[in-house]
Design an enzyme around this catalytic site. Structure first.
Site, PDB file in Angstrom:
ATOM      1  N   ASP A  57       3.553  -4.605   8.227  1.00 35.51           N
ATOM      2  CA  ASP A  57       2.398  -3.728   8.110  1.00 35.51           C
ATOM      3  C   ASP A  57       1.189  -4.544   8.099  1.00 35.51           C
ATOM      4  OD1 ASP A  57      -0.066  -2.354   7.004  1.00 35.51           O
ATOM      5  OD2 ASP A  57       0.688  -1.663   5.168  1.00 35.51           O
ATOM      6  N   GLN A  80      -4.248  -4.993   7.042  1.00 33.46           N
ATOM      7  CA  GLN A  80      -5.083  -6.138   6.599  1.00 33.46           C
ATOM      8  C   GLN A  80      -5.309  -7.328   7.101  1.00 33.46           C
ATOM      9  OE1 GLN A  80      -7.444  -5.362   4.414  1.00 33.46           O
ATOM     10  NE2 GLN A  80      -6.709  -3.296   4.041  1.00 33.46           N
ATOM     11  N   LYS A  96      -9.636  -0.781  11.053  1.00 29.57           N
ATOM     12  CA  LYS A  96      -9.921  -1.897  10.080  1.00 29.57           C
ATOM     13  C   LYS A  96     -10.151  -3.181  10.971  1.00 29.57           C
ATOM     14  CE  LYS A  96      -6.979  -0.003   6.575  1.00 29.57           C
ATOM     15  NZ  LYS A  96      -7.660   0.225   5.554  1.00 29.57           N
ATOM     16  N   HIS A 153       0.853  -1.130   0.028  1.00 27.24           N
ATOM     17  CA  HIS A 153       0.002   0.088   0.031  1.00 27.24           C
ATOM     18  C   HIS A 153       0.817   1.172   0.116  1.00 27.24           C
ATOM     19  CE1 HIS A 153      -2.710   2.923   1.924  1.00 27.24           C
ATOM     20  NE2 HIS A 153      -3.791   2.291   1.704  1.00 27.24           N
ATOM     21  N   CYS A 203      -4.883   2.325  -3.495  1.00 27.52           N
ATOM     22  CA  CYS A 203      -3.636   2.949  -2.855  1.00 27.52           C
ATOM     23  C   CYS A 203      -2.352   2.229  -3.282  1.00 27.52           C
ATOM     24  CB  CYS A 203      -3.722   3.107  -1.321  1.00 27.52           C
ATOM     25  SG  CYS A 203      -4.808   4.636  -0.895  1.00 27.52           S
TER      26      CYS A 203
HETATM   27  N1  PLP Z   1      -1.496  -0.698   4.861  1.00 25.71           N
HETATM   28  C1  PLP Z   1      -2.461  -1.397   4.092  1.00 25.71           C
HETATM   29  C2  PLP Z   1      -2.244  -2.997   3.695  1.00 25.71           C
HETATM   30  C3  PLP Z   1      -3.797  -0.847   4.015  1.00 25.71           C
HETATM   31  O1  PLP Z   1      -4.739  -1.819   3.710  1.00 25.71           O
HETATM   32  C4  PLP Z   1      -4.007   0.355   4.625  1.00 25.71           C
HETATM   33  C5  PLP Z   1      -5.276   1.058   4.431  1.00 25.71           C
HETATM   34  O2  PLP Z   1      -6.164   0.683   3.585  1.00 25.71           O
HETATM   35  C6  PLP Z   1      -2.932   1.165   5.112  1.00 25.71           C
HETATM   36  C7  PLP Z   1      -1.587   0.540   5.216  1.00 25.71           C
HETATM   37  C8  PLP Z   1      -3.222   2.510   5.847  1.00 25.71           C
HETATM   38  O3  PLP Z   1      -3.953   2.659   6.793  1.00 25.71           O
HETATM   39  P1  PLP Z   1      -4.554   3.838   7.458  1.00 25.71           P
HETATM   40  O4  PLP Z   1      -5.277   4.758   6.342  1.00 25.71           O
HETATM   41  O5  PLP Z   1      -5.501   3.161   8.515  1.00 25.71           O
HETATM   42  O6  PLP Z   1      -3.415   4.581   8.022  1.00 25.71           O
END
Ligand code: PLP
Length: 405
Positions: free
Chosen positions: A198, A201, A224, A122, A361
């Site tokens: 990260d 998900q 999430k 992402h 993203c």
């Molecule tokens: N990393 C992953 C894999 C994501 O799916 C997301 C959000 O969709 C993020 C990072 C960013 O999360 P946040 O917008 O809650 O900071």
């Protein structure tokens, strides 16, 4: 299947409303999940009984607020099997957690050092590293997908003596693929690289054990995992958190301040400048409690069942390119040749089906796949088989109508 999501649905009041005279079919859970009553009530209870600023006060309410706040930190530590509450740093979410690490490690990077990520990331786990590379003269290297189109990563040769940081997602938000994280983390350790996972998900679906993963940092967002927005966690091993230069400075994170110098506080406070998102923390602890009150293995099995049911039904229809794996994931990501995903999305929305269309993203990943974006249906524990069917029915209808346009 023994698990019955209908028993959970009354706990999520938002799901009972219609959307444009259709039942609301919420399949945008990878973007954000809905919140159970327990989370909403915990926040209301906090404001009704304990609201005060934490740590600073010396009065009844401040003590209450501080106790709830710090108990929540312990709950979160238990939730991911972190050895100490001080390993939990409150952040706004995954994005802020990763930025905190990218900023905090900058002083350790030299020109030509390497920061390694995968092609599944992402933007939140890409842009902070890219910018760090720009600032320091380090190189951002990206582990590619194999050319076989089987979503495997050719990772072995990418770890070198110059790898200082390795950051990877546990699950791809765009196509649901799980990279071979444990193997890559082990390799990164052999090269003494700092490692960040990260978990945005993964956190709602999989029991997380940061000790078993043995990563230096683990980042996730509350929203999430059935918790509030604006709150997340950076987990770090003590020695990894200790080397981070604080990303923000100010109140709360200091032990002593003089005009000439400041002595920073101990962990975790050293990395938490300013008044924190107290009700977010309280709500997030309630979300953990909600998940811990469930049979998580059953929830996961159910979510995977919904995704593979959807995959199989759409696969049989033909003419749909599915980018997510058939099994083991909790989302379905697809394109339909010659029909824009936004048009499919609009049709689905008109039928009360909430999904997500776009690049998720992940522009570089989409570029590698040779597409502009996908349509993604992502499942949570409260989704039913009828939700999956309504999605498939509406999608098939949309294809019939839009193909004729
Ligand atoms: N990393 C992953 C894999 C994501 O799916 C997301 C959000 O969709 C993020 C990072 C960013 O999360 P946040 O917008 O809650 O900071």
């Amino acid at each position: 299947m023994a698990f019955d999501p209908c028993a959970l649905r009354p706990l999520f009041p938002i799901l009972s409303q219609p959307a444009y005279d259709h039942p609301l079919t919420y399949l945008d859970n990878a973007a954000t999940t809905q919140k159970p009553i327990a989370v909403l009530e915990a926040i209301q209870h906090y404001y009704s009984t304990a609201n005060a600023n934490v740590h600073r006060g010396s009065h009844y309410l401040s003590d209450r607020a501080t106790n709830h706040f710090e108990q929540a930190r312990t709950s979160l530590a238990n939730f991911i099997n972190a050895p100490e509450h001080s390993h939990i740093i409150w952040t706004k979410g995954t994005t802020e957690a990763i930025n905190m690490v990218a900023y905090g490690l900058e002083h350790l990077l030299e020109k030509d050092d390497e920061i390694l990520i995968t092609s599944l990331e992402h933007h939140a786990n890409l842009v902070p590293w890219q910018q760090l590379a720009f600032r320091t003269g380090a190189r951002l290297r990206v582990i590619p997908l194999t050319s076989e189109g089987d979503w495997q990563l050719e990772y072995a040769h990418y770890f070198t003596d110059r790898t200082r940081i390795f950051a990877a997602t546990q699950v791809s938000n765009a196509i649901g693929v799980h990279p071979p994280l444990q193997e890559m983390l082990a390799l990164a350790k052999q090269y003494n690289a700092y490692t960040l996972v990260d978990g945005a998900q993964a956190i709602a679906h999989y029991p997380i054990d940061v000790e078993a993963l043995d990563c230096d940092f683990y980042a996730f967002s509350g929203h999430k995992m059935y918790g509030p927005t604006g709150i997340g966690v950076l987990y770090g091993k003590s020695q990894a958190l200790e080397v981070l230069i604080p990303y923000q400075t100010g109140g709360e994170m200091v032990h002593h301040v003089a005009y000439q110098a400041t002595e920073f506080n101990v962990l975790p406070y050293r990395l938490e400048a300013g008044t924190p998102h107290i009700e977010g923390v309280i709500g997030l602890a309630a979300a953990c409690e909600f998940l811990q009150s469930q049979d998580r293995a059953e929830l996961l099995k159910w979510e995977q069942h919904l995704a593979s049911y959807t995959y199989q039904r759409l696969f049989k229809v033909g003419g749909i390119d599915i980018y997510s794996p058939e099994k083991g994931t909790t989302l379905v990501s697809l394109t339909v040749p010659n029909i824009h995903t936004m048009d499919l999305n609009s049709y689905l929305d008109s039928k009360g089906v909430a999904v997500r269309a776009g690049s998720h993203c992940a522009h570089p990943l989409m570029a590698q796949l040779g597409i502009a974006g996908t349509l993604r249906a992502s499942f949570a524990c409260y989704n039913t088989l009828e939700d999956a069917e309504r999605f498939c029915d509406a999608l098939i209808e949309a294809i019939e109508i839009l193909a004729d346009d």
